[in-house]
Design a protein around this motif. Structure first.
Motif, short mmCIF file in Angstrom:
data_model
loop_
_atom_site.label_atom_id
_atom_site.label_comp_id
_atom_site.label_asym_id
_atom_site.label_seq_id
_atom_site.Cartn_x
_atom_site.Cartn_y
_atom_site.Cartn_z
N ALA A 2 1.00 -1.25 -0.07
CA ALA A 2 0.00 0.01 0.01
C ALA A 2 1.16 1.47 -0.05
CB ALA A 2 -0.97 0.06 1.09
N LYS A 3 0.34 2.46 -0.52
CA LYS A 3 1.00 3.56 -0.61
C LYS A 3 1.01 4.37 0.62
CE LYS A 3 0.91 7.64 -3.36
NZ LYS A 3 0.36 8.46 -4.30
N HIS A 4 -0.04 4.12 1.53
CA HIS A 4 -0.12 4.75 2.90
C HIS A 4 0.07 3.84 3.87
CE1 HIS A 4 -1.72 8.38 0.91
NE2 HIS A 4 -2.47 7.46 0.10
N LYS A 5 1.18 4.23 5.01
CA LYS A 5 1.42 3.33 5.88
C LYS A 5 0.01 3.03 6.84
CE LYS A 5 6.05 3.12 5.63
NZ LYS A 5 6.53 2.04 5.46
N SER A 6 -0.83 3.63 7.15
CA SER A 6 -1.83 3.22 8.00
C SER A 6 -2.86 2.38 7.21
CB SER A 6 -2.76 4.73 8.24
OG SER A 6 -3.38 5.20 7.13
N ARG A 7 -3.05 2.32 5.89
CA ARG A 7 -3.85 1.65 5.32
C ARG A 7 -3.04 0.22 5.06
NH1 ARG A 7 -4.65 -0.35 -0.30
NH2 ARG A 7 -6.99 -0.68 -0.36
N GLU A 8 -1.95 0.10 4.92
CA GLU A 8 -0.84 -0.95 5.26
C GLU A 8 -1.05 -1.97 6.32
OE1 GLU A 8 3.93 -2.19 4.62
OE2 GLU A 8 2.86 -0.57 3.52
N LEU A 9 -0.99 -1.02 7.44
CA LEU A 9 -1.12 -1.49 8.83
C LEU A 9 -2.52 -2.08 9.02
CD1 LEU A 9 0.24 -2.05 11.76
CD2 LEU A 9 -0.67 0.29 12.20
N ARG A 10 -3.62 -1.31 8.67
CA ARG A 10 -4.98 -1.96 8.73
C ARG A 10 -5.01 -3.18 7.94
NH1 ARG A 10 -7.72 2.67 7.99
NH2 ARG A 10 -7.64 2.52 5.57
N ALA A 11 -4.48 -3.11 6.69
CA ALA A 11 -4.78 -4.39 5.88
C ALA A 11 -4.24 -5.60 6.65
CB ALA A 11 -4.26 -4.22 4.59
N ARG A 12 -2.93 -5.48 7.07
CA ARG A 12 -2.08 -6.56 7.83
C ARG A 12 -3.00 -7.18 8.94
NH1 ARG A 12 2.87 -4.17 9.14
NH2 ARG A 12 3.35 -4.42 6.69
N LYS A 13 -3.61 -5.94 9.90
CA LYS A 13 -4.26 -6.32 11.22
C LYS A 13 -5.65 -7.18 10.54
CE LYS A 13 -2.71 -2.91 14.33
NZ LYS A 13 -3.27 -1.66 14.87
N VAL A 14 -6.20 -6.81 9.61
CA VAL A 14 -7.39 -7.30 9.12
C VAL A 14 -7.09 -8.49 8.63
CG1 VAL A 14 -9.05 -7.41 7.33
CG2 VAL A 14 -8.80 -5.38 8.70
N ALA A 15 -6.06 -8.78 7.88
CA ALA A 15 -5.52 -10.23 7.37
C ALA A 15 -5.34 -11.14 8.60
CB ALA A 15 -4.42 -10.26 6.64
N GLU A 16 -4.70 -10.75 9.85
CA GLU A 16 -4.41 -11.54 10.55
C GLU A 16 -5.70 -12.02 11.36
OE1 GLU A 16 -1.82 -9.23 13.31
OE2 GLU A 16 -0.34 -9.43 11.98
N LEU A 17 -6.82 -11.01 11.40
CA LEU A 17 -7.78 -11.50 12.22
C LEU A 17 -8.71 -12.61 11.36
CD1 LEU A 17 -9.50 -8.48 13.46
CD2 LEU A 17 -9.15 -10.36 14.63
N ALA A 18 -8.41 -12.34 9.85
CA ALA A 18 -9.15 -13.32 8.78
C ALA A 18 -8.48 -14.52 9.13
CB ALA A 18 -9.02 -12.84 7.67
N ASN A 19 -7.15 -14.86 9.17
CA ASN A 19 -6.50 -16.02 9.02
C ASN A 19 -6.74 -16.65 10.61
OD1 ASN A 19 -5.04 -16.09 6.85
ND2 ASN A 19 -3.49 -14.91 7.72
N LYS A 20 -7.07 -16.00 11.67
CA LYS A 20 -7.22 -16.57 12.99
C LYS A 20 -8.53 -17.25 12.92
CE LYS A 20 -7.72 -15.12 17.89
NZ LYS A 20 -7.62 -14.06 18.60
N HIS A 21 -9.68 -16.72 12.26
CA HIS A 21 -11.09 -17.35 12.36
C HIS A 21 -11.46 -17.98 11.13
CE1 HIS A 21 -11.42 -15.10 16.00
NE2 HIS A 21 -10.92 -14.02 15.46
N TYR A 22 -10.87 -17.96 9.98
CA TYR A 22 -11.37 -18.47 8.82
C TYR A 22 -11.16 -20.13 8.92
CZ TYR A 22 -11.46 -19.99 3.92
OH TYR A 22 -11.82 -20.60 2.56
N GLU A 23 -12.00 -20.83 8.54
CA GLU A 23 -11.80 -22.16 8.29
C GLU A 23 -12.45 -22.70 7.02
OE1 GLU A 23 -13.57 -24.49 11.39
OE2 GLU A 23 -12.71 -23.41 13.00
N PRO A 24 -11.61 -23.05 6.09
CA PRO A 24 -12.17 -23.66 4.72
C PRO A 24 -12.88 -24.66 4.90
CG PRO A 24 -9.64 -24.04 5.04
CD PRO A 24 -10.08 -23.45 6.21
N GLY A 25 -14.13 -24.93 4.16
CA GLY A 25 -15.18 -26.01 4.09
C GLY A 25 -15.90 -25.55 5.35
N ASN A 26 -16.11 -24.73 6.20
CA ASN A 26 -16.92 -24.47 7.25
C ASN A 26 -17.66 -23.09 6.91
OD1 ASN A 26 -18.59 -24.10 9.63
ND2 ASN A 26 -16.63 -24.51 10.72
N GLN A 27 -18.92 -23.31 6.58
CA GLN A 27 -19.95 -22.16 6.23
C GLN A 27 -19.99 -21.23 7.39
OE1 GLN A 27 -19.82 -22.32 2.68
NE2 GLN A 27 -21.75 -21.18 3.07
#
Length: 65
Positions: A2-27
């Motif tokens: 990302a061009k902006h540091k704050s957006r890059e940091l937010r995207a990283r935090k969002v991706a970490e949350l998604a990785n923590k809670h996402y399970e493939p195959g589970n609706q």
């Protein structure tokens, strides 16, 4: 990434949350459900922005449209 540091940091935090809670195959733990339950209340953004953040962080996502 990302061009902006704050957006890059937010995207990283969002991706970490998604990785923590996402399970493939589970609706109940799909990307849509993770966005609705865990991401949107903390980081208000539309679902499409959430998917863009995931793709920016290098997470491979498969969506049936």
């Amino acid at each position: 990434m990302a061009k902006h540091k704050s957006r890059e940091l937010r995207a990283r935090k969002v991706a970490e949350l998604a990785n923590k809670h996402y399970e493939p195959g589970n609706q109940a733990r799909s990307y849509k459900a993770v966005w609705r339950r865990f991401i949107y209340p903390v980081y208000p953004m539309c679902y499409r922005t959430f998917l863009n953040y995931l793709s920016e962080s290098g997470i491979r996502i498969r969506i049936k449209d």
